[in-house]
Design a protein around this motif. Structure first.
Motif, mmCIF file in Angstrom:
data_model
loop_
_atom_site.group_PDB
_atom_site.id
_atom_site.type_symbol
_atom_site.label_atom_id
_atom_site.label_comp_id
_atom_site.label_asym_id
_atom_site.label_seq_id
_atom_site.Cartn_x
_atom_site.Cartn_y
_atom_site.Cartn_z
ATOM 1 N N GLU A 73 0.175 4.109 -0.742
ATOM 2 C CA GLU A 73 0.051 5.291 -0.515
ATOM 3 C C GLU A 73 -0.001 5.272 1.009
ATOM 4 N N MET A 74 0.073 4.483 1.973
ATOM 5 C CA MET A 74 0.182 4.338 3.287
ATOM 6 C C MET A 74 1.172 4.687 3.649
ATOM 7 N N ALA A 119 5.280 10.445 5.233
ATOM 8 C CA ALA A 119 5.135 11.798 5.290
ATOM 9 C C ALA A 119 5.003 12.085 6.621
ATOM 10 N N GLN A 120 4.049 11.915 7.240
ATOM 11 C CA GLN A 120 3.731 12.554 8.889
ATOM 12 C C GLN A 120 4.963 12.420 10.312
ATOM 13 N N GLU A 121 5.976 10.545 10.387
ATOM 14 C CA GLU A 121 6.943 10.218 10.814
ATOM 15 C C GLU A 121 7.658 10.804 10.936
ATOM 16 N N CYS A 160 3.569 5.881 2.497
ATOM 17 C CA CYS A 160 4.019 7.420 1.629
ATOM 18 C C CYS A 160 3.482 8.956 3.008
ATOM 19 N N ARG A 161 2.157 8.071 3.634
ATOM 20 C CA ARG A 161 1.771 9.006 4.382
ATOM 21 C C ARG A 161 2.157 9.334 5.071
ATOM 22 N N THR A 162 3.005 7.441 5.973
ATOM 23 C CA THR A 162 3.474 7.366 7.221
ATOM 24 C C THR A 162 5.077 8.355 6.858
ATOM 25 N N THR A 178 11.646 13.075 2.633
ATOM 26 C CA THR A 178 11.555 13.318 3.813
ATOM 27 C C THR A 178 12.777 12.725 5.076
ATOM 28 N N ASP A 212 0.623 -1.156 0.116
ATOM 29 C CA ASP A 212 0.086 0.439 -0.523
ATOM 30 C C ASP A 212 0.832 0.962 -0.138
ATOM 31 N N ILE A 261 10.359 6.879 -1.170
ATOM 32 C CA ILE A 261 9.766 7.633 -0.504
ATOM 33 C C ILE A 261 10.445 8.462 0.605
#
Ligand SMILES: Cc1ncc(COP(=O)(O)O)c(C=O)c1O
Length: 401
Positions: free
Chosen positions: A143-144, A150-152, A146-148, A182, A141, A178
């Motif tokens: 997208e998941m 970016a957040q963490e 990527c989100r995690t 960051t 996943d 990915i």
């Protein structure tokens, strides 16, 4: 050393790391150097080596050893990295790679949810207890992930090329992008592929980790780990290991280097055997599902083709015996005669493993169920024996279920 720059993988596997002329002599086969300490012409010389102003060997435990250096040179060559650093086990290599990536109290790590059971528990129990924040993601996943990330803003993203025991394949190029977006280091456990099938550094990995206990040594008689990486990150690993002392021994390095010479031959046979078994099991009435990334209907079949340059998906496959629980799987395992029910993979011997009581024993039943590791799931690592003999043994096992 023979000039290897223009040679194929199979040729490099035979010659890499040999004839480094470390002591001014050039035996065809690297010798075993059991000496822990090394003497010097004078103290100035020793001071220069200890101060990193001059290359040399001082103390084998926790610094470097000529036989281990030969093995590290070979792996760096086969993985296409600047350098490599060897450890006493695969778990030691993973632990040290995470520390070298900067994992500390207050930092965060993002890891594939289906990493090897002990890696999962190392992250979940040891690193979490030390104050690191650990986040598990489904690497399929993106997208998941990527989100995690970016957040963490983790210091490291850790994945395996082929997951165990469900044989999911990670999209290394996308995951590297990915991680790097960051500033995280991208750590890839390449144990299941070995450098023969995949070189993750080509796809952006900063550290490529192996349990060299498996395909690299190949004969079930060596415990070792290695991280193939940049010179700068190797320096960090070395600095840490001087304090932690998870070093590879020279006898193991010699055996691992010897094992490497037949890596291509073994992998070709093991990939062929695994694919033949997977195809046969897929048509077997007692089998509900087969997981093997070279089956055309595997969801990441094309990705595995591209990561391996069409060479294969390794020796490991798993399958679910229809309607089976612990009792039936035990009966299956006990009926095997040729395949060894042993907790490893990648050996010349075919091996069978029941993940629920071995590789994933440290997980709770709920954690296993969440990963899709049911009670009827069996993992086979195909050896180099004749495929028909391995198949007949599995048939013998299935007959009693
Ligand atoms: C994918 C993977 N990584 C790491 C390890 C740990 O290696 P070792 O047993 O050499 O410590 C294993 C062991 O099975 C493994 O399968």
């Amino acid at each position: 050393m023979t000039n290897l720059n223009d040679k194929s993988f199979t040729t490099r596997a035979v010659h890499a790391g040999e004839r480094l002329n470390l002591e001014g002599v050039n035996p065809v086969v690297s010798p075993i150097h059991p000496s822990v300490g090394y003497t010097f012409a004078d103290s100035k010389d020793l001071d220069a080596v200890l101060g990193n102003q001059k290359a040399g060997f001082v103390y084998s435990t926790r610094y470097t050893n000529p036989t281990v250096t030969a093995f590290e040179t070979a792996i760096a060559n086969l993985e296409g990295t600047e350098d490599a650093y060897a450890f006493s086990s695969g778990m030691a290599a993973i632990h040290m790679a995470l520390l070298a990536a900067g994992v500390r109290a207050g930092t965060s790590i993002v890891a594939a949810a289906d990493v090897y059971g002990a890696t999962y528990t190392l992250l979940q129990d040891v690193f979490t207890a030390l104050g690191a924040r650990v986040h598990f993601v489904d690497v399929l996943d993106l997208e998941m992930v990527c989100r995690t990330v970016a957040q963490e803003k983790p210091v490291a993203l850790l994945v395996e090329v082929i997951s165990n025991p469900l044989m999911k394949v990670a999209d290394l190029s996308r995951l590297a992008e990915i991680a790097h977006s960051t500033g995280a280091l991208f750590l890839v456990d390449n144990t299941f592929c070995s450098p023969y099938l995949c070189n993750p550094a080509q796809f952006g990995a900063d550290m490529v980790i192996h349990s060299a206990t498996k395909f690299i040594s190949g004969h079930g008689d060596v415990m070792a780990g290695i991280v193939a990486t940049t010179s700068a990150l190797k320096e960090k690993l070395l600095t840490l290991n001087k304090l932690i002392g998870s070093s590879m021994g020279p006898f193991e390095a010699w055996l691992a280097l010897r094992g490497l010479k037949t890596l291509s031959l073994r992998m070709r046979q093991q990939c062929d055997n695994a694919l033949a078994l997977a195809q046969w099991l897929q048509a077997h009435p007692k089998i509900k599902r087969v997981n093997y990334a070279f089956l055309p209907d595997h969801p990441q079949h094309a990705l595995m083709q591209s990561l391996s340059g069409g060479k294969g998906a390794g020796s490991v496959l798993s399958f679910e015996i229809a309607g089976a629980g612990k009792e039936q799987v035990f009966a299956f395992m006990d009926a095997l005669n040729l395949i060894q029910p042993a907790t490893s993979l990648g050996d010349i011997y075919s091996l069978a493993l029941y993940p629920a009581i071995s590789s994933h024993r440290t997980l709770t039943p709920e954690e296993r169920a969440a990963l899709g590791i049911g009670d009827g799931l069996v993992r086979i690592s195909a050896g180099i024996e004749d495929a028909a003999d391995i198949q007949a043994d599995i048939e013998r096992g299935l007959a009693v279920v």
